[in-house]
Scaffold this active site. Sequence first.
Site, PDB file in Angstrom:
ATOM      1  N   LYS A  20     -14.986   7.764  -3.642  1.00 22.56           N
ATOM      2  CA  LYS A  20     -16.241   7.991  -2.916  1.00 22.56           C
ATOM      3  C   LYS A  20     -16.878   9.311  -3.329  1.00 22.56           C
ATOM      4  O   LYS A  20     -18.093   9.389  -3.548  1.00 22.56           O
ATOM      5  CB  LYS A  20     -15.977   7.979  -1.404  1.00 22.56           C
ATOM      6  CG  LYS A  20     -15.554   6.623  -0.860  1.00 22.56           C
ATOM      7  CD  LYS A  20     -15.104   6.724   0.585  1.00 22.56           C
ATOM      8  CE  LYS A  20     -14.475   5.396   1.005  1.00 22.56           C
ATOM      9  NZ  LYS A  20     -13.207   5.547   1.704  1.00 22.56           N
ATOM     10  N   HIS A  40       0.806  -1.229   0.000  1.00 27.13           N
ATOM     11  CA  HIS A  40       0.000   0.000   0.000  1.00 27.13           C
ATOM     12  C   HIS A  40       0.834   1.272   0.000  1.00 27.13           C
ATOM     13  O   HIS A  40       0.278   2.358   0.173  1.00 27.13           O
ATOM     14  CB  HIS A  40      -0.922   0.032   1.220  1.00 27.13           C
ATOM     15  CG  HIS A  40      -2.113  -0.860   1.106  1.00 27.13           C
ATOM     16  ND1 HIS A  40      -3.262  -0.498   0.444  1.00 27.13           N
ATOM     17  CD2 HIS A  40      -2.324  -2.118   1.575  1.00 27.13           C
ATOM     18  CE1 HIS A  40      -4.141  -1.493   0.519  1.00 27.13           C
ATOM     19  NE2 HIS A  40      -3.603  -2.485   1.192  1.00 27.13           N
ATOM     20  N   LYS A  88       0.354  14.228   1.383  1.00 31.56           N
ATOM     21  CA  LYS A  88      -1.030  14.475   0.956  1.00 31.56           C
ATOM     22  C   LYS A  88      -1.290  15.968   0.733  1.00 31.56           C
ATOM     23  O   LYS A  88      -2.305  16.345   0.159  1.00 31.56           O
ATOM     24  CB  LYS A  88      -2.008  13.877   1.976  1.00 31.56           C
ATOM     25  CG  LYS A  88      -1.932  12.348   2.031  1.00 31.56           C
ATOM     26  CD  LYS A  88      -2.867  11.773   3.066  1.00 31.56           C
ATOM     27  CE  LYS A  88      -2.718  10.257   3.204  1.00 31.56           C
ATOM     28  NZ  LYS A  88      -3.260   9.517   2.058  1.00 31.56           N
ATOM     29  N   LYS A 143      -8.731  13.373   4.715  1.00 33.47           N
ATOM     30  CA  LYS A 143      -7.808  12.238   4.683  1.00 33.47           C
ATOM     31  C   LYS A 143      -6.793  12.410   5.807  1.00 33.47           C
ATOM     32  O   LYS A 143      -6.683  13.489   6.391  1.00 33.47           O
ATOM     33  CB  LYS A 143      -7.109  12.119   3.335  1.00 33.47           C
ATOM     34  CG  LYS A 143      -6.491  13.389   2.801  1.00 33.47           C
ATOM     35  CD  LYS A 143      -5.903  13.180   1.411  1.00 33.47           C
ATOM     36  CE  LYS A 143      -6.973  13.117   0.346  1.00 33.47           C
ATOM     37  NZ  LYS A 143      -7.020  11.876  -0.374  1.00 33.47           N
ATOM     38  N   ARG A 144      -6.088  11.347   6.115  1.00 34.96           N
ATOM     39  CA  ARG A 144      -5.027  11.400   7.115  1.00 34.96           C
ATOM     40  C   ARG A 144      -4.084  12.560   6.797  1.00 34.96           C
ATOM     41  O   ARG A 144      -3.762  12.808   5.644  1.00 34.96           O
ATOM     42  CB  ARG A 144      -4.276  10.067   7.090  1.00 34.96           C
ATOM     43  CG  ARG A 144      -3.114   9.949   8.050  1.00 34.96           C
ATOM     44  CD  ARG A 144      -2.644   8.499   8.081  1.00 34.96           C
ATOM     45  NE  ARG A 144      -2.315   7.999   6.754  1.00 34.96           N
ATOM     46  CZ  ARG A 144      -1.097   8.046   6.217  1.00 34.96           C
ATOM     47  NH1 ARG A 144      -0.097   8.601   6.881  1.00 34.96           N
ATOM     48  NH2 ARG A 144      -0.866   7.521   5.026  1.00 34.96           N
ATOM     49  N   THR A 168      -8.896   6.241  -1.946  1.00 37.73           N
ATOM     50  CA  THR A 168     -10.278   5.779  -2.124  1.00 37.73           C
ATOM     51  C   THR A 168     -11.272   6.903  -1.858  1.00 37.73           C
ATOM     52  O   THR A 168     -12.411   6.840  -2.302  1.00 37.73           O
ATOM     53  CB  THR A 168     -10.610   4.580  -1.208  1.00 37.73           C
ATOM     54  OG1 THR A 168     -10.296   4.918   0.145  1.00 37.73           O
ATOM     55  CG2 THR A 168      -9.833   3.336  -1.625  1.00 37.73           C
TER      56      THR A 168
END
Length: 804
Positions: free
Chosen positions: A655, A355, A549, A543-544, A651
């Site tokens: 969504k 991952h 990110k 998100k985290r 993901t």
Amino acid sequence: MTNWTVEEFMEDIRKETETQFQKEVSEASHQEIYFAISAIVNHQIDKDWEKTNKLYKNKKPKQVYYLSMEFLIGGLLKSNLLHHQMLDVCNTALEKLGLEPEEIYKQEHDPGLGNGGLGRLAACFLDSMASMRYPGHGFGIRYRYGLFEQRIINGYQTELPDYWLDNEYPWERRKPEEAIEIIFGGTVHMHKKYDGSLEFNYENTDKVLAVPYDIPIVGYQNQIVNTLRLWSAEHTSAESPLEFKDYYHEIDHQHTIEQISGFLYPDDSSHEGKHLRIKQQYFLVAASLKQIIREFKNNGNNDLQKLHEKVVIQINDTHPSLAIPELMRILMDEEGFSWDNAWMVTTKTFAYTNHTIMSEALEKWPTDMIQHLLPRLYMIINEINERFCQGIWFDHPELRLEIPKMAIIADNQVHMARLAIVGSFSVNGVAKLHTEILKQQEMKEFHQLYPGRFQNKTNGITHRRWLLMVNPRLSDVISETINDRWIYRPRELTHLLRHIHDKPLLTSIGKIKQQNKQELANVIYRMTGIKVDEQSIFDVQIKRLHEYKRQLLNVFHIMYLYNELKDNPTLDITPRTFIFGAKAAPSYYFAKEVIKLINTMAEIINHDPTIHDKLKVVFLENYNVSLAEKIIPATDLSEQISTASKEASGTGNMKMMMNGALTIGTLDGANIEIKNLVNESNIFLFGLRAEEVYHYYHSGEYQAYEEYQTDERITQIMNQLRDGLYGYYEFKDIYYHLLSTNDSYFVMKDFADYVETQQCVDQVYRNKDEWLSKSLINIAHSGKFSSDRTIKEYASSIWKIDNI
């Protein structure tokens, strides 16, 4: 399947409330009603669960066991009602009883069993396996406190224990009779038996009992119920009570055992944290493997040489990699297998999902710690490493110089990803770009050694939860437009492409989005006291929180817009509401500083009357599945802005796309596959590509200080961080970090392109029909990202299992 009428369901609620709490419905609390409805659903689940277990026992199919440190399953009441075709009936029954359904559903505390995408993916996969009638089950840990409950105090993240098990959890079934003893530490004594085989005895070990708690995983309207088994660490009954003088030692010993299933991801920056992480990982795999072998034998299979014919074990990331040497230990030490036979069975049984492509995220543990905690396992890992390295030396001379980069034990560390690759028959990435980077860059040498072992399985999400359940109005309109077959075959959402110019349909979708935004605006007001304009663009990044990110890039854009409005309050921009949801790891100082910056910025911007509410910034604390279910249907713009090559898949992008959001993102992870489906005109792309990122890393050509000096907008933003505009020099660390690390995630490099692309977003949003048409195109193509598709691919090309 039982079909309740509304009246029957109302009567069952009355009976359960009276039976459990000796109360009339009118006297019962919302929580008591929640437990009553859960009991009604559980009656049906238990019947189907028993039938499913009998079906598997009779048919003896090959089964998949999914080992994961995380299962972010979210609330189960609504999902289980939906899967049993009871949700609408329950809603109507509650309304007739004078109750608001959402008030009942929100009594359910999200289980603290995961953190982010890894755990939510595992939950979606279990849902799809059950719904597609695949015999597949999950194994995880029953964390008492999960990760943590996030509270924002004076703008700072504060971590509190997540007491999700304070009340009874109605979906779990404790199975103490199936508990398994796990041993740690001690001394291993090896001696030869009369027949020449080796025997291993242990002394001075610590014993822990793994007690299983089973959670039903309900298939969609098919009466299949698979199992998620979670292990809880408890005292072994065999331990004799200590003398009174050792009372405090006993309390300390109990605490040590309880910590194993205490909370998710203890801080591994300390010796104690690493020690506990290894204990957790071995606890999970040792208990799970013993259970898997027990079931294999109980099904009449006595020849473990054929284990792989009936069992496949999927390792979800590196955390369960110790399962490989543990199976070797069981086969050799307990079942009398030779090394070669044990290795053959092991390498035909395990498959590994990677991952991450970030080397710092690939787990490695100190050899002395493994040796101390798991002495016999260390012997086996060492032997696997010796044989592996010798095999390269003699059979692949072209890779001899690469052995230090491939060895499982190197630099006094056990490299878990390397162990997983060597011990598995399949290694898969989770998006096409990610898999190619694994093969061509990060795991290039392993791909040369095992060219047929690597493959791609792009992640997916369960459309039953993330569209059908969380956005029922949109689901109804879709079904009215193209029939409801899409629920069973999500790729049929493509039939919506015939309607992208259907004005009444676009109007309906627009109204639904506005209703969802109004509902989220109410949630935001309740949580924060901030009033937001539901007509504004809801620009969402959930998100985290991690540097790659790039929540910071989003922040820079907001700061830029605010600076522009301060200079020119009449500037013609479409109002925006920027919504963040994220947890930072407790020891991740930089990430926590970004959270503080977002909240400080929000405090300034939201209370500045000179900008006329054109910007609002909202940070929603304690982001979890239940909160995501409110945010995602209301999202207009989905922020997927990771540094290219860093996000394996994502993901959240799927969504939000499925609910009609447009994506702004880099060509990273699954964004590329979204772009390939919807066309570049229906996604907002910007920034460096993966190959450009790698070029800058290797060439050293990029100089962040030059970027800081040459773009006046960046100069202003950075200086504001340094000079205290956002609070007493508080964010100078962010300023110095970006420059001292040479902006390692290219926030400043991608800034100009990001701002320009955001201006395009602004212009497109002004044309409602154009925006809604693009939105519908995204919904139509989102069926490709159903986890049903992903699981079907795993089942056919990795697991080789059939649906039953």
